[in-house]
Scaffold this active site. Structure first.
Site, PDB file in Angstrom:
ATOM      1  N   ASP A 101       1.184  -1.283   0.150  1.00  0.00           N
ATOM      2  CA  ASP A 101      -0.075  -0.095  -0.044  1.00  0.00           C
ATOM      3  C   ASP A 101       0.887   1.313  -0.083  1.00  0.00           C
ATOM      4  O   ASP A 101       1.322   1.689   0.780  1.00  0.00           O
ATOM      5  CB  ASP A 101      -0.798   0.066   1.437  1.00  0.00           C
ATOM      6  CG  ASP A 101      -1.927  -0.994   1.323  1.00  0.00           C
ATOM      7  OD1 ASP A 101      -2.959  -0.985   0.441  1.00  0.00           O
ATOM      8  OD2 ASP A 101      -1.907  -2.042   2.072  1.00  0.00           O
ATOM      9  N   ARG A 109       4.314   3.119   2.871  1.00  0.00           N
ATOM     10  CA  ARG A 109       5.119   2.309   3.805  1.00  0.00           C
ATOM     11  C   ARG A 109       6.713   2.887   3.610  1.00  0.00           C
ATOM     12  O   ARG A 109       7.321   2.556   4.570  1.00  0.00           O
ATOM     13  CB  ARG A 109       5.030   0.868   3.498  1.00  0.00           C
ATOM     14  CG  ARG A 109       3.469   0.341   3.298  1.00  0.00           C
ATOM     15  CD  ARG A 109       2.593   0.585   4.382  1.00  0.00           C
ATOM     16  NE  ARG A 109       1.596  -0.104   4.251  1.00  0.00           N
ATOM     17  CZ  ARG A 109       0.221   0.156   5.026  1.00  0.00           C
ATOM     18  NH1 ARG A 109       0.223   1.251   5.856  1.00  0.00           N
ATOM     19  NH2 ARG A 109      -1.071  -0.445   4.936  1.00  0.00           N
ATOM     20  N   ARG A 171      -7.607  10.840   1.173  1.00  0.00           N
ATOM     21  CA  ARG A 171      -6.866   9.710   0.358  1.00  0.00           C
ATOM     22  C   ARG A 171      -7.329   9.504  -0.984  1.00  0.00           C
ATOM     23  O   ARG A 171      -6.879   9.135  -1.995  1.00  0.00           O
ATOM     24  CB  ARG A 171      -7.189   8.274   1.015  1.00  0.00           C
ATOM     25  CG  ARG A 171      -6.164   8.161   2.361  1.00  0.00           C
ATOM     26  CD  ARG A 171      -6.706   6.815   3.138  1.00  0.00           C
ATOM     27  NE  ARG A 171      -6.420   5.660   2.167  1.00  0.00           N
ATOM     28  CZ  ARG A 171      -6.907   4.291   2.618  1.00  0.00           C
ATOM     29  NH1 ARG A 171      -7.817   4.254   3.536  1.00  0.00           N
ATOM     30  NH2 ARG A 171      -6.573   3.521   1.991  1.00  0.00           N
ATOM     31  N   LYS A 201      -9.226   0.823  -5.854  1.00  0.00           N
ATOM     32  CA  LYS A 201      -9.900   0.439  -4.701  1.00  0.00           C
ATOM     33  C   LYS A 201     -10.820   1.752  -4.091  1.00  0.00           C
ATOM     34  O   LYS A 201     -10.557   2.688  -4.399  1.00  0.00           O
ATOM     35  CB  LYS A 201      -8.991   0.073  -3.425  1.00  0.00           C
ATOM     36  CG  LYS A 201      -7.898   1.159  -3.152  1.00  0.00           C
ATOM     37  CD  LYS A 201      -7.062   0.494  -2.294  1.00  0.00           C
ATOM     38  CE  LYS A 201      -5.992   1.594  -1.710  1.00  0.00           C
ATOM     39  NZ  LYS A 201      -5.040   1.178  -0.759  1.00  0.00           N
ATOM     40  N   HIS A 202     -11.816   1.468  -3.392  1.00  0.00           N
ATOM     41  CA  HIS A 202     -12.446   0.091  -2.951  1.00  0.00           C
ATOM     42  C   HIS A 202     -13.702  -0.217  -3.299  1.00  0.00           C
ATOM     43  O   HIS A 202     -14.645   0.561  -2.935  1.00  0.00           O
ATOM     44  CB  HIS A 202     -12.330  -0.075  -1.293  1.00  0.00           C
ATOM     45  CG  HIS A 202     -11.261   0.708  -0.522  1.00  0.00           C
ATOM     46  ND1 HIS A 202     -10.694   1.971  -0.478  1.00  0.00           N
ATOM     47  CD2 HIS A 202     -10.233  -0.202  -0.173  1.00  0.00           C
ATOM     48  CE1 HIS A 202      -9.528   2.273   0.055  1.00  0.00           C
ATOM     49  NE2 HIS A 202      -9.190   0.779   0.411  1.00  0.00           N
ATOM     50  N   HIS A 214     -12.377  -1.558   8.621  1.00  0.00           N
ATOM     51  CA  HIS A 214     -11.391  -2.322   9.291  1.00  0.00           C
ATOM     52  C   HIS A 214     -11.763  -2.787  10.665  1.00  0.00           C
ATOM     53  O   HIS A 214     -11.141  -3.884  11.327  1.00  0.00           O
ATOM     54  CB  HIS A 214      -9.914  -1.234   9.786  1.00  0.00           C
ATOM     55  CG  HIS A 214      -9.276  -1.014   8.451  1.00  0.00           C
ATOM     56  ND1 HIS A 214      -9.698  -0.061   7.441  1.00  0.00           N
ATOM     57  CD2 HIS A 214      -8.143  -1.416   8.024  1.00  0.00           C
ATOM     58  CE1 HIS A 214      -8.731   0.076   6.621  1.00  0.00           C
ATOM     59  NE2 HIS A 214      -7.724  -1.039   6.942  1.00  0.00           N
ATOM     60  N   ASP A 287     -10.218  -7.049  -0.325  1.00  0.00           N
ATOM     61  CA  ASP A 287      -9.492  -5.893   0.851  1.00  0.00           C
ATOM     62  C   ASP A 287      -9.023  -7.264   1.878  1.00  0.00           C
ATOM     63  O   ASP A 287      -9.394  -8.347   1.680  1.00  0.00           O
ATOM     64  CB  ASP A 287     -10.078  -4.984   1.364  1.00  0.00           C
ATOM     65  CG  ASP A 287      -9.318  -3.880   1.774  1.00  0.00           C
ATOM     66  OD1 ASP A 287      -8.356  -3.950   2.148  1.00  0.00           O
ATOM     67  OD2 ASP A 287      -9.964  -2.887   2.217  1.00  0.00           O
TER      68      ASP A 287
END
Length: 359
Positions: A101, A109, A171, A201-202, A214, A287
């Protein structure tokens, strides 16, 4: 950075194409030949493991020839370590695809790791136009390719329509679906030009929810017609632009499905809407199946089988990989999943792997 297995697949593709009578095989012929040969060499169990993408801490000492591995911030220390890691992962049985990601902004990351001298890409809401979106995608793609990463789970194609949304926000490219669509396409192109696969996504859009999947149940109350007039606009643009992957959201759309089932597990959403109505024929990836919206309601085996039956090809981060594998095997044994259906998904995954090797 490619493993000897990947190089051998390229050589095999050439040999197979020549054996079929083509002295100068086309790229498609080379890929098809390698896919056919590799698929024919797999056992049922090996085919099923190709469906799974797991974390590095779930590789079980390479006992399972999984289709892919996802990297997290804790996997990444510095440049030399990351190159060594991706080289080692590519050399594992099954030659797994490596994903991450790396959207830019707060989801990066590598970009947020001070040990790396890479461009610091802002949140996608900061893209002032499509040129910015291309620049962001290409800059990220270039450093991902340098470090041997095959897939970026980006760009976010959600439309930021709900100010109370706790998970999307900046985002997303925009609150306007047409504006977001143009930027999604250019970001994808930027990644592709750098040699990295993108993933929109998503699906079917997480931008209008008020909860975070999540942690638990999330829903959108929009009808399909309402989704088509907003959320689907960036997804349709990404599909028309040839996105290699679409990631599903674990959000329920009860006004479409008539139930509270997450879209990830819904044949109506994945097979009828995404594949059928929207005409998408690439890889559908879930996901993370260990997210609360799934794991609090379904066992690992149930979630894996239901997602695959719904139309997914790659099952990302099941809570218990071995149990998830057993769920798919049980569904094959009882006839819920046919070998033809299994082969269709594995073929899509192999095409992605072998295309990367040959290119």
């Amino acid at each position: 950075m490619y493993s000897s297995m990947k190089r051998s697949l390229v050589a095999l593709a050439l040999l197979m194409a020549v054996a079929c009578g083509s002295a100068r095989p086309s790229l498609k012929e080379r890929i098809d030949a390698a896919v056919d040969s590799t698929l024919a060499s797999y056992t049922i169990e090996e085919k099923v493991w190709q469906l799974f993408m797991v974390g590095t801490n779930e590789l079980q000492d390479s006992l399972y020839p999984v289709g892919g591995v996802i990297l997290f911030a804790y996997d990444i220390k510095d440049s030399a370590q990351l190159v060594h890691l991706t080289d080692s992962l590519h050399a594992l049985p099954g030659s797994p695809l490596i994903s991450i990601d790396e959207e830019g902004g707060r989801v990066a990351r590598i970009g947020r790791n001070k040990a790396f001298n890479v461009p610091r890409i802002p949140a996608m809401s900061q893209a002032s136009g499509t040129e910015d979106a291309y620049t962001f995608g290409n800059a990220i793609g270039r450093y991902l390719a340098l470090y041997g990463i095959d897939i970026d789970f980006a760009p976010v194609a959600d439309v930021n329509t709900n100010p109370q949304n706790p998970v999307i926000g900046d985002r997303a490219f925009s609150e306007d679906p047409s504006d977001a669509a143009g930027k999604v396409v250019k970001y994808l192109q930027g990644l592709s030009d750098a040699g990295v696969y993108g993933c929109i996504k998503h699906f079917p859009g997480h931008g209008d929810t008020q909860t975070d999947s999540h942690f638990g149940y999330a829903q959108s109350l929009k009808t399909w017609e309402e989704l088509l007039s907003c959320e689907m606009i960036p997804f349709k643009a990404g599909i028309e632009a040839g996105t290699p992957l679409v990631m599903t959201a674990h959000i329920a759309v009860p006004s479409v499905t008539g139930s509270e089932i997450p879209s990830t597990l819904s044949p109506l959403m994945l097979t009828e809407k995404l594949r059928g109505e929207l005409g998408y024929d690439g890889i559908i990836i879930t996901d993370a199946l260990r997210m609360g919206a799934i794991s609090k309601e379904y066992s690992a085996s149930e979630a894996a089988a239901l997602a695959f039956i719904a139309g997914a090809d790659i099952l990302l981060l099941p809570e218990k990989p071995l149990e998830a594998f057993q769920g798919i095997m049980a569904a094959i044994e009882d006839g819920s999943i046919t070998e033809e259906r299994l082969d269709a998904s594995v073929r899509r995954i192999l095409e992605l792997k072998i295309s990367k090797s040959i290119n």
